[in-house]
Scaffold this motif. Structure first.
Motif, PDB file in Angstrom:
ATOM      1  N   LEU A   1       0.612  -1.338  -0.132  1.00  0.00           N
ATOM      2  CA  LEU A   1      -0.006   0.068   0.038  1.00  0.00           C
ATOM      3  C   LEU A   1       0.627   1.208   0.020  1.00  0.00           C
ATOM      4  N   LYS A   2       2.101   0.979   0.242  1.00  0.00           N
ATOM      5  CA  LYS A   2       3.228   2.494   0.021  1.00  0.00           C
ATOM      6  C   LYS A   2       3.530   2.634  -0.970  1.00  0.00           C
ATOM      7  N   HIS A   3       3.738   3.514  -1.184  1.00  0.00           N
ATOM      8  CA  HIS A   3       4.354   4.354  -2.755  1.00  0.00           C
ATOM      9  C   HIS A   3       5.788   4.606  -3.013  1.00  0.00           C
ATOM     10  N   ASP A   4       6.617   4.546  -1.733  1.00  0.00           N
ATOM     11  CA  ASP A   4       8.067   4.910  -1.792  1.00  0.00           C
ATOM     12  C   ASP A   4       8.810   4.507  -0.726  1.00  0.00           C
ATOM     13  N   ASP A   5      10.142   4.396  -0.785  1.00  0.00           N
ATOM     14  CA  ASP A   5      10.968   3.952   0.315  1.00  0.00           C
ATOM     15  C   ASP A   5      10.796   4.736   1.368  1.00  0.00           C
ATOM     16  N   ALA A   6      10.556   6.199   1.498  1.00  0.00           N
ATOM     17  CA  ALA A   6      10.341   7.033   2.638  1.00  0.00           C
ATOM     18  C   ALA A   6       9.221   6.710   3.406  1.00  0.00           C
ATOM     19  N   SER A   7       8.368   6.079   2.685  1.00  0.00           N
ATOM     20  CA  SER A   7       7.081   5.789   3.457  1.00  0.00           C
ATOM     21  C   SER A   7       7.094   4.436   4.265  1.00  0.00           C
ATOM     22  N   VAL A   8       8.161   3.553   3.597  1.00  0.00           N
ATOM     23  CA  VAL A   8       8.632   2.412   4.143  1.00  0.00           C
ATOM     24  C   VAL A   8       9.244   2.705   5.703  1.00  0.00           C
ATOM     25  N   ARG A   9      10.037   3.556   5.311  1.00  0.00           N
ATOM     26  CA  ARG A   9      11.090   3.834   6.650  1.00  0.00           C
ATOM     27  C   ARG A   9      10.343   4.751   7.528  1.00  0.00           C
TER      28      ARG A   9
END
Length: 107
Positions: free
Chosen positions: A51-59
């Motif tokens: 559901l996340k769009h980029d690595d920053a939203s994962v971190r």
């Protein structure tokens, strides 16, 4: 004058050895339960990652700190050392972030 302790004098007696074995069995049971919970958390992380769009939203450092605050509060409520809980969670979160990043990059 007491004699200095030798390595042999520190060996647990039979009762201690039996208790230690029982404690180790109980720890193994807890570990099995925890791995089951980690498996459940992994499935949820995999879903969240989709559901996340980029690595920053994962971190998501703010989310990490929110989770840490939550588990420290749970620990204090249960009279568990909050530092041990925090260190354990930080290691687990770091591992899950790396896992989630890897999963996101898979074709």
């Amino acid at each position: 004058m007491p004699s200095p302790q030798t390595p042999d004098s520190k060996k647990p007696d039979a009762a201690n050895a039996e208790q230690l074995n029982a404690v180790r069995i109980a720890i193994n049971e807890v570990d099995e339960q925890m791995v089951g919970l980690i498996s459940r958390r992994e499935r949820l992380v995999r879903r969240a990652g989709s559901l996340k769009h980029d690595d920053a939203s994962v971190r998501a450092p703010a989310r990490v700190e929110q989770v840490i605050a939550n588990v420290r509060a749970y620990a204090e409520k249960l009279d568990v050392d909050p530092t041990v809980v925090e260190q354990t969670y930080r290691a687990m979160i770091d591992a899950f972030i790396e896992y989630e990043l890897k999963v996101r990059r898979e074709p």
